[in-house]
Write a protein that holds these residues in place. Structure first.
Motif, short mmCIF file in Angstrom:
data_model
loop_
_atom_site.label_atom_id
_atom_site.label_comp_id
_atom_site.label_asym_id
_atom_site.label_seq_id
_atom_site.Cartn_x
_atom_site.Cartn_y
_atom_site.Cartn_z
N TRP A 264 43.05 39.12 43.38
CA TRP A 264 43.65 40.35 42.83
C TRP A 264 44.21 40.18 41.41
CZ3 TRP A 264 48.84 39.79 41.68
CH2 TRP A 264 49.56 38.78 42.37
N LYS A 265 43.92 39.02 40.78
CA LYS A 265 44.51 38.80 39.46
C LYS A 265 43.95 39.77 38.42
CE LYS A 265 41.40 35.01 38.12
NZ LYS A 265 41.35 33.60 37.69
N ASN A 266 42.68 40.18 38.59
CA ASN A 266 42.11 41.11 37.62
C ASN A 266 42.82 42.46 37.71
OD1 ASN A 266 40.26 39.23 36.68
ND2 ASN A 266 38.72 39.78 38.25
N THR A 267 43.14 42.85 38.93
CA THR A 267 43.91 44.08 39.12
C THR A 267 45.26 43.97 38.44
OG1 THR A 267 42.83 44.34 41.26
CG2 THR A 267 44.73 45.74 40.83
N GLY A 268 45.81 42.77 38.49
CA GLY A 268 47.09 42.55 37.85
C GLY A 268 47.01 42.75 36.35
N ASN A 269 45.87 42.33 35.78
CA ASN A 269 45.73 42.50 34.34
C ASN A 269 45.62 43.99 33.99
OD1 ASN A 269 45.75 39.74 33.96
ND2 ASN A 269 43.52 39.55 34.22
N GLU A 270 45.05 44.77 34.93
CA GLU A 270 44.84 46.19 34.64
C GLU A 270 46.10 47.02 34.96
OE1 GLU A 270 41.52 47.45 36.92
OE2 GLU A 270 40.15 45.99 36.01
N LEU A 271 46.66 46.84 36.15
CA LEU A 271 47.76 47.69 36.61
C LEU A 271 49.14 47.06 36.38
CD1 LEU A 271 46.23 48.87 40.02
CD2 LEU A 271 46.16 50.04 37.82
#
Length: 1123
Positions: free
Chosen positions: A1051-1058
């Motif tokens: 979920w790290k990519n989601t962290g970068n986005e949200l």
């Protein structure tokens, strides 16, 4: 059946007594020759053995050819027969009693089915001695002592007592047995009743010189009238055993001599005869070495040889001594019964009738029969010599008779006790009808209490405790009489009742002198007192008696120093009485005891009078029984006891000490004292029930009053309600200022907001410390005065009154007070039963401290503000429920709410906008993994994080060890003990605050999250709360929080986005849906105050199941007295 006398004294030498030997050839007995051992052959009649199926042992049938009385065993009794010992060296030897067969007679085994021991039940006649041929006469005593052992296997009691009753033809002549018994007792006391001095173990006891004055004229005349009878009985006691007559026949002969006398007189006259025999022997024993006349007489009686071998005869002499003492006990008891009979004014009780008609004749028969046995022992001393006694030193007969008599007398005394405790001794219905017929109260009031105080002062200053007369103590010192207690109202009352008191005093002194019996005198006094209530009757009669008693002892105290008192004392015979006070000690002490009991009854009567006024509506059945039945009866017997006491005082003056010394048995006073104590004990028992009922009503009224003042009435100020709660009386200052250590009144709280800190003694110092900080925060800056403070705190300690207050508890209480800066109730016992009930029911106090807020008008504005204190501190002032609700409306679920001011470092992290992990639990492995992954993810995500361990709400020692490990391994920050305690206490207070406000928890986000956080603490692994600054991101379970960190890559990519916080929350929730949600649980302590009836789960929102659980957290910081 009784054994019969042989028709002829001319018999052949081989005829035996009733104890049969096997059919063998015997030695020929010759006069003066000792009995030789039986040889294996004899021409005695053969013994016919017939087993008895109803008994434990076989019985025997006598030889019909032998000239002996036959023996018929009783199949209903457990008496085994006996077998002769062919090896014995005496004729008719007998085996010792078999403990497996009740051979000594059933009196040894009480009958559980009957009221009495079976000593009065029939036993079969044993084989008894017959009259022996004349040439056997020298050995008749031998045979009596060794062969007549069947005496205790009684003849059938009904047969035996029919024989005794057949000799009983009293002609009405009276014998004053009491002074005669005293004369007899003096003989036994001066003879060797205790033979220890013979054996060198003690010296002979020293008795006072015999006082000739006790032999008054009446006793002289009586002794002249019975002297011939006493001589005849003495002759029977000495002659019959010598000619071989058995004990039962000798006893019947004595009853024939005494046929015209009553039972008590029979006994004492027989005892007088026996005392002559006993006394003559021991008189020779005492003086033969110094008196020339006694010496040759003693030699004829073989006294020197017996004295020389006294040590070897110790067992026999001691058994004789024990039996004589028991005989004297029976004699005293018989006289007591005779005197007790006179106290029945109408008809006897069943208990007394049983004693008088059945037990006493049986007891007196066995007592006289015991005298026969004792006389036989004394006669054997003189006639057989010590050689025979040494060869026959068994004492079974004397010991068994003593045991039997003790059983009889114990049972008679038990029955007498029932007689004495019956209310009354005579028929109550008749007696009390007579008393009630004198009772016509006209409504006039007599204040009995101050009058009783005056009377008590008289008794206290008179010789109520006569010990100083006997040199055992000094007279007690009393304070000077206080004239101020005689106030004007008492003066007026005394004037109004003075004539009545004089009339009663006249009745008390005159009636006994003219021969009026006690009951009639008592009724006369009740006639004088007819217009007064029961308590007034008693106290007025007591006032009259106190005059009689006080006047006598006033003369006794001052006659030696006051010239007016001296001749008056002589007229009252006071000097002689004082001179012989030691001899009157028993009587005076009995008088003293009875007066004390009378005063107890008087106090109790006044208490009942006062108690009656406390029944505002209707009386209880218990009180009605006390007032209408027991009190009239108790007062009758108390007045009658005064009559007896007044008669004693009158006899001291009118008859002199000589008469009293001749009649020094205080049985009447002791019996009355015992009776009054029984009555008063019963009344007090009833009063205890009444007091309990009244107290319950008073407590209920008190409780309703508290509810009214705190919740319903509009008060001017808060003083009245607080007084009701703390201490309603005005006699003491109930509060103490813990700072200045001074006592103060409730008024110091007037028109202030008052915070009532209510707890037991186990309130913790941590709690006190936080409260003190809040308390001091609201004091004006630099002010040392309480006047300017907007509110006050009062500690109300609640203690369990069923537990005894101990010194360690007092020290702990004082220590807690010393740590408080506010007010405190001075003594925990000031808080009554009703206030404690009110505190528990209305304010839901269990054991945990609560803080009830009372406004200046005495209204409850918060039933427990301690939750507000823990959550917001001084911000919550004025600590009302309204203020509490207002603050909650302004609050949001943030880290600021969770940690508040506990840790300023966290406050700085919040200001810096850092990601903050609060975590807890007691699994060190989970902690290591969690902190490692959290740090690793933070580095990967390039976010600033801080972690802090906040422990658990319990398991202090475990948490300490975890903090030590976290610090050493540098896993994260951590809090110390007090911060951890306060953190969890605040969270719990938030939950209780919401419950107290009855919040709708489905719509209350704060409530849901608080419940989650508290439930996480109950998990076995761990938990964590993640916030970004003050905003809470996730409040999650330890297992799911750790897994969310472990799958960071997903979920790290989601962290970068949200953003990290949104992505973490989404990932956590996603994992939570995939996994089973751990159970959610809450533990509400029974001592925690108000507990909700039901509660919804913060995860699934369903109602949770309710369980009972028990938990011990092993809190080592609890005060030692509570562990």
């Amino acid at each position: 059946m009784d054994s019969k006398v042989a028709p002829s004294s001319q018999q052949k030498p081989n005829v035996t007594n009733s104890v049969q030997q096997p059919s063998q050839v015997s030695n020929v007995l010759q006069t003066g020759q000792p009995l030789a051992p039986l040889q294996p052959t004899s021409n005695l009649a053969p013994l016919q053995q017939q087993p008895n199926p109803q008994s434990n042992l076989g019985s025997y049938q006598p030889n019909p050819q032998a000239n002996l009385g036959s023996y018929q065993p009783n199949p209903q009794t457990n008496v085994g027969s006996y077998q002769p010992n062919p090896q014995a060296n005496v004729l008719g030897s007998w085996y010792p009693p078999n403990p497996q067969t009740n051979v000594l007679g059933s009196f040894l085994q009480p009958n559980p089915e009957a009221n009495v021991g079976s000593w009065h039940q029939p036993n079969p006649l044993g084989a008894q001695l017959q009259h022996q041929p004349k040439y056997l006469a020298p050995y008749a005593m031998h045979q009596l002592l060794k062969g007549d052992r069947g005496i205790l296997a009684l003849s059938d009691d009904s047969v035996m007592m029919n024989q005794v009753q057949a000799t009983h033809f009293p002609d009405g002549r009276e014998v004053d047995a009491k002074p005669l018994l005293r004369l007899v007792e003096d003989i036994f006391n001066r003879a060797t009743l205790n033979p220890d001095f013979l054996f060198g173990t003690t010296s002979t006891k020293t008795l006072e010189k015999f006082d000739d004055k006790i032999i008054h004229k009446d006793l002289h005349l009586m002794l002249e009238s019975v002297a011939y009878t006493i001589d005849r009985v003495a002759s029977e006691l000495t002659s019959k055993p010598l000619d071989g007559t058995d004990a039962h026949q000798t006893t019947l002969s004595i009853f024939h001599v005494l046929s015209i006398y009553g039972w008590d007189a029979k006994l004492v006259l027989a005892l007088a005869a026996f005392s002559l025999i006993y006394g003559e022997f021991w008189l020779l024993a005492q003086i033969y070495s110094t008196n020339q006349l006694a010496k040759p007489m003693a030699m004829l009686r073989q006294v020197p040889g017996i004295m020389e071998h006294a040590t070897q005869l110790k067992t026999r002499l001691k058994a004789l001594n024990g039996l004589i003492k028991t005989i004297l006990d029976v004699a005293r008891c018989a006289i007591e019964i005779r005197e007790l009979q006179s106290m029945y004014t109408t008809h006897e009780s069943p208990h007394f009738a049983a004693v008088k008609n059945t037990f006493i004749p049986t007891a007196i028969y066995w007592t006289v029969r015991s005298m026969v046995a004792c006389a036989a022992q004394i006669t054997s001393f003189s006639s057989m010599g010590y050689e025979f006694l040494l060869s026959n030193n068994e004492t079974w007969e004397l010991s068994t008779l003593a045991h039997k008599l003790k059983n009889i007398i114990d049972h008679v005394k038990e029955k007498l006790l029932l007689c004495s405790v019956e209310i009354p001794l005579s028929d109550d219905s008749v007696m009390m009808n007579q008393v009630q017929a004198t009772h016509f109260p006209d409504g006039r009031e007599v204040d009995a209490k101050p009058l009783l105080c005056l009377v008590e002062d008289i008794f206290n200053r008179a010789t109520l405790n006569p010990d100083f007369l006997f040199g055992t103590t000094s007279t007690k010192t009393l304070e000077k009489f206080n004239d101020k207690i005689i106030h004007e109202d008492l003066h007026l009352m005394l004037e109004s009742v003075a004539y009545t008191i004089d009339r009663v005093a006249s009745e008390l002194t005159s009636k006994p002198l003219d021969g009026t019996d006690a009951h009639q005198t008592t009724l006369s006094i009740f006639h004088v007192l007819s217009i007064y209530g029961w308590d007034a009757k008693l106290v007025l009669a007591l006032a009259a008696f106190s005059l009689i008693y006080g006047e006598f002892w006033l003369l006794a105290q001052i006659y030696s120093t006051n010239n007016l008192a001296k001749p008056m004392a002589m007229l009252r015979q006071v000097p002689g009485i004082m001179e012989h006070a030691t001899q009157l000690k028993t009587r005076l002490k009995a008088l003293n005891d009875l007066i004390k009991t009378i005063l107890d009854v008087a106090r109790c009567a006044i208490e009942i009078r006062e108690l009656q006024s406390m029944y505002t509506t209707h009386e209880s059945p218990h009180f009605a029984a006390v007032k209408n039945t027991f009190i009239p009866t108790a007062i009758y017997w108390t007045v009658r006891s005064m009559v007896a006491c007044a008669a004693q005082i009158t006899s001291l003056s009118s008859m002199g000490y000589e008469f009293l010394l001749s009649n020094n048995e205080p049985w009447e006073l002791s019996t009355l004292s015992h009776k009054l104590k029984n009555i008063i004990d019963h009344v007090k028992e009833k009063l205890l029930l009444c007091s309990s009922e009244i107290q319950e009503k008073l407590d209920e009224e008190y409780y309703r009053l508290l509810v009214q003042y705190f919740y319903e009435t509009i008060n001017i100020d808060n003083v009245r309600p607080l007084k009701l709660l703390v201490y309603p009386k005005e006699d003491v200052q109930p509060l103490v200022d813990c700072l200045t250590k001074t006592r103060v009144n409730i008024d110091v709280l007037r028109r202030k907001s008052v915070l009532l800190l209510i707890s037991n003694l186990d309130i913790s110092l941590d709690e006190l410390s936080i409260l003190e900080q809040i308390y001091n925060h609201h004091k004006p800056q630099g002010s040392t005065s309480r006047v300017d403070s907007p509110f006050e705190v009062v500690w109300i300690p609640i203690v369990d009154r069923s537990i005894q207050w101990t010194d360690p508890m007092q020290r702990h209480f004082e220590n807690l007070k010393s740590n408080m800066p506010w007010y405190c109730v001075h003594d925990p016992t000031y808080i009554g039963k009703a206030p404690v009930r009110f505190i528990k029911e209305k304010w839901h106090f269990r054991n945990r401290p609560i803080l009830v807020v009372i406004d200046p008008q005495g209204k409850v504005v918060s039933p427990n503000a301690i939750h507000m204190m823990w959550i917001w501190g001084g911000i919550a002032y004025p600590f009302t429920t309204v203020r509490e609700a207002d603050i909650w409306r302004e609050e949001r679920w943030t880290l600021d709410l969770v940690v508040d001011e506990i840790d300023q470092t966290i406050r700085s992290w919040i200001r810096e906008g850092k990601y903050i992990y609060l975590y807890g639990g007691d699994d060190i492995e989970w902690i290591r993994k969690f902190t490692k992954e959290a740090l690793s993810v933070a580095i990967a995500a390039s976010i600033p994080i801080e972690m802090i361990y906040v422990g658990k709400s319990n398991k202090k020692e475990v948490v300490k060890r975890l903090i030590n490990t976290i610090t050493i391994e540098k896993l994260s920050h951590s809090w110390q003990d007090q911060a951890i305690w306060f953190f969890w206490t605040r969270l719990e207070s938030m939950l209780f605050s919401k419950i107290q406000l009855e919040t709708d928890d489905e719509r209350d986000i704060e409530m849901q999250e608080i419940k989650k956080l508290i439930s996480h603490d109950k998990e076995t692994s761990g938990w964590s709360l993640l916030s970004r600054g003050s905003s809470v991101v996730v409040n999650g379970h330890g297992k799911t929080m750790l897994k969310t960190l472990l799958v960071y890559d997903s979920w790290k990519n989601t962290g970068n986005e949200l953003g990290f916080d949104v992505a973490f929350r989404n990932a956590y929730n996603s994992l939570l849906r995939e996994e089973s949600i751990p159970c959610c649980g809450f533990e509400f302590s029974h001592f925690a105050g108000k507990i909700p009836d039901d509660i919804k789960c913060p995860e699934c929102h369903r109602y949770m199941e309710k369980y009972n659980s028990f938990l011990c957290c092993h809190d080592e910081n609890a005060p030692p007295i509570f562990q």
